[in-house]
Design a protein around this motif. Structure first.
Motif, short mmCIF file in Angstrom:
data_model
loop_
_atom_site.label_atom_id
_atom_site.label_comp_id
_atom_site.label_asym_id
_atom_site.label_seq_id
_atom_site.Cartn_x
_atom_site.Cartn_y
_atom_site.Cartn_z
N GLU A 30 2.83 29.12 -25.57
CA GLU A 30 3.68 29.37 -26.72
C GLU A 30 4.08 30.84 -26.80
O GLU A 30 5.22 31.18 -27.14
CB GLU A 30 2.96 28.94 -28.00
N TRP A 162 11.86 19.65 -42.36
CA TRP A 162 13.25 19.35 -42.06
C TRP A 162 13.84 18.40 -43.10
O TRP A 162 14.96 18.58 -43.55
CB TRP A 162 13.33 18.77 -40.66
N TYR A 187 10.04 23.43 -40.51
CA TYR A 187 9.15 22.81 -39.53
C TYR A 187 9.33 21.30 -39.54
O TYR A 187 10.03 20.74 -40.38
CB TYR A 187 7.69 23.20 -39.77
N PRO A 190 13.12 17.75 -35.32
CA PRO A 190 13.32 17.08 -34.03
C PRO A 190 14.02 18.03 -33.04
O PRO A 190 14.85 18.85 -33.43
CB PRO A 190 14.22 15.89 -34.37
N GLU A 191 13.68 17.91 -31.77
CA GLU A 191 14.24 18.83 -30.78
C GLU A 191 15.75 18.78 -30.74
O GLU A 191 16.42 19.80 -30.51
CB GLU A 191 13.64 18.54 -29.41
N ASP A 192 16.33 17.61 -30.98
CA ASP A 192 17.78 17.50 -30.91
C ASP A 192 18.47 18.00 -32.17
O ASP A 192 19.70 17.97 -32.27
CB ASP A 192 18.20 16.06 -30.62
N ALA A 194 17.79 21.19 -33.45
CA ALA A 194 17.67 22.65 -33.52
C ALA A 194 19.00 23.32 -33.82
O ALA A 194 19.09 24.22 -34.67
CB ALA A 194 17.09 23.19 -32.21
N VAL A 212 10.82 24.80 -35.92
CA VAL A 212 9.75 24.41 -35.01
C VAL A 212 9.49 22.92 -35.15
O VAL A 212 9.71 22.33 -36.21
CB VAL A 212 8.44 25.20 -35.29
N PRO A 213 9.01 22.27 -34.08
CA PRO A 213 8.71 20.85 -34.16
C PRO A 213 7.38 20.54 -34.81
O PRO A 213 7.09 19.39 -35.14
CB PRO A 213 8.70 20.42 -32.68
N SER A 222 3.50 25.98 -33.23
CA SER A 222 4.49 25.61 -32.22
C SER A 222 5.42 26.78 -31.92
O SER A 222 5.75 27.57 -32.78
CB SER A 222 5.34 24.44 -32.70
N LEU A 225 12.17 26.24 -31.53
CA LEU A 225 13.29 25.62 -30.83
C LEU A 225 14.41 26.65 -30.81
O LEU A 225 14.86 27.10 -31.86
CB LEU A 225 13.74 24.36 -31.56
N THR A 226 14.85 27.07 -29.61
CA THR A 226 15.71 28.24 -29.50
C THR A 226 16.72 28.09 -28.39
O THR A 226 16.78 27.09 -27.68
CB THR A 226 14.85 29.51 -29.28
#
Length: 526
Positions: A30, A162, A187, A190-192, A194, A212-213, A222, A225-226
């Protein structure tokens, strides 16, 4: 915000403020991810142990050095306890962060949203700047009184999930400030999603964010997501000697004691330096350093007896007793101590009782709706800390004078009930933290009673938990943050047979037993 020249950020204008609350030796990947994301980073928050810790951590020093070399500004995490933590302790943490890790600024967490504490926070920010903090970030986690925007270089106006973020609203006053002054921390993303978080933050007038997820008690374990970008190098200013004397003058309205850097926050406040990812390097989950204050700290699995009804049976074979503070004398406490027992003082903190000796001290204005099912009880307006603090202080003084080792304040989740007052979660947090502070100032341990929803925010403020019927309602997993910090969870069931909950209790490390609802001497421990 004061910072040296950088290359332009990516096209969306968004930068990332990253609170990575994980130990570099336990979660190195991380931290490596932060180096890869360096061009997008507005700053990284260093949180060694709910602050700088009691002594320098070499792994954090090394991680801080790598980030600094990559041009990433560093902010030292400091818990302000919603204005209840002693000013000298706050400033001592700022000083340690600067001295041990060379941070560029401070991240003042748990900032209240109402206007009354503004003068206190103005002094704290000024003191931090005197100590060399070039950047001051305040985190109320919600939109506060507009006055806070004048104090901070960056104001965190949202911290939450989220799902909560999708429903959040922005007050009109924020439009009077540039986006670079506001940050949203989200926080459970979901990754999709970001990119959507970044666009949403920009659309709501925040130029800084973090998504962050992570979920659970510590979602900030975590990496963010960037996306990619470029950045220049930021220099490190040298700390000037002798500034602590100036800080004393700045804090004249807050504290008369100077900050120290020898691991002692000063009298009255003891803080538990637990690594922020609940694991020490090379250790096991939940390993906890010794309590610095010397007050009692019950450990997971400690057997206990809880008796609030009838004459206390002092012959029960249990190392911990929880008994009524009003109804029992110093002689009873001394007898239990002579038998090698620790003794917890039960008091009702969230409701007025018409049979207590101090009932006349409560003005009618703080008495609300009846506590259904309990004759003679009315909910208290816990927003009135000015009224309730001296009353609760007197009750906890009684516990100390009788020789008790700890306090169990009851009814500490009024915000979830029909009290007759518009109580919020923030009101409850402030009231519960006030109770913990009062107990700790008197050298007593303090337990959090039920209030499962706020355990992630309160676990570091309380020394143990007391819970009723978590097995019946399938909620016992919510108590594990206490166990992970090596703090006991004293648990009872009233209706389930032991066979239905003892296996789970033992697996989780709870101190469990079945009791009668009237809490007489009878018990059946796991």
């Amino acid at each position: 915000m004061t910072e040296s020249t950088r290359q332009a950020p990516p096209d969306d204008g968004q930068r990332l403020l990253v609170p990575l609350y994980a130990h570099p030796a336990v979660h190195p990947r991380e931290w490596d991810a932060l180096l890869e994301a360096a061009p997008r980073l507005h700053a990284v928050v260093l949180n060694v142990a709910d602050g700088p810790g009691r002594r320098p951590d070499e792994d954090f020093r090394a991680a801080a050095g790598r980030l600094r070399a990559a041009g990433v500004p560093l902010l030292g995490y400091v818990d302000t306890g919603y204005g209840h933590r002693a000013a000298r302790a706050v400033v001592a943490d700022v000083h340690r962060h600067r001295r041990w890790y060379g941070v560029d600024g401070v991240f003042l967490d748990q900032v209240p949203a109402h206007a009354a504490p503004l003068p206190r926070y103005r002094r704290l920010v000024t003191a931090a700047r005197v100590l060399g903090a070039r950047t001051a970030v305040l985190n109320p986690g919600t939109h506060p009184d507009p006055g806070y925007a004048a104090l901070a270089d960056l104001l965190v106006t949202f911290e939450g999930t989220w799902e909560e973020y999708r429903r959040a609203r922005v007050p009109q006053w924020t439009a009077d400030h540039p986006p670079a002054r506001f940050c949203h921390l989200v926080y459970g993303v979901p990754e999709d999603a970001a990119a959507l978080v970044a666009r949403t933050a920009g659309g709501r007038g925040a130029g800084v964010h973090c998504a962050v997820p992570g979920t659970g008690a510590n979602p900030w374990r975590s990496a963010p997501l960037t996306a990619a970008g470029t950045a220049g190098v930021r220099g490190e200013g040298a700390r000037r000697a002798g500034v602590l004397g100036v800080v004393l003058l700045v804090l004249a309205g807050c504290s008369s004691s100077s900050p120290s850097d020898d691991g002692d926050d000063g009298g009255g406040e003891a803080r538990e330096p637990v690594p922020t990812d609940r694991m020490t390097p090379g250790g096991t989950p939940g390993s906890t350093p010794a309590q610095p204050s010397g007050r009692w700290q019950p450990k997971p699995g400690t057997r206990w007896q809880w008796q609030l009804g009838g004459r206390v049976d002092t012959s029960v074979d249990a190392p911990v007793y929880d008994i009524d503070g009003f109804e029992n004398s110093a002689k009873t406490v001394a007898e239990l101590h002579a038998r090698g027992r620790k003794v917890i003082c039960y008091i009702n903190a969230g409701a007025w009782e018409n049979f207590r000796s101090d009932k006349e001290k409560f003005p009618a204005s703080v008495l609300g709706a009846k506590n259904k099912g309990w004759d003679g009880e009315k909910w208290l307006d816990i927003r009135r800390l000015d009224v309730l603090r001296p009353i609760m202080a007197a009750r906890i003084d009684m516990c100390r004078q009788k020789g008790f080792d700890a306090v169990e304040p009851d009814l500490t989740e009024g915000f979830r009930n029909r009290t007759g007052f518009p109580l919020t979660a923030d009101h409850q947090l402030a009231f519960n933290r006030m109770l913990a502070e009062l107990a700790h100032e008197r050298g007593l341990a303090v337990g959090l009673k039920n209030d499962l929803e706020q355990i992630p925010q309160l676990v570091r403020d309380f020394d143990f938990a007391v819970n009723e019927q978590c097995a019946q309602y399938d909620e016992c997993e919510k108590l594990t943050p206490f166990i992970k910090r090596n703090k006991a969870v004293f648990h009872v069931e009233y209706e389930l047979p032991p066979g239905d909950f003892c296996d789970t209790a033992k697996r989780l490390g709870l101190s469990s037993m079945k009791k009668n609802l009237d809490l007489d001497a009878w018990r059946r421990p796991c």
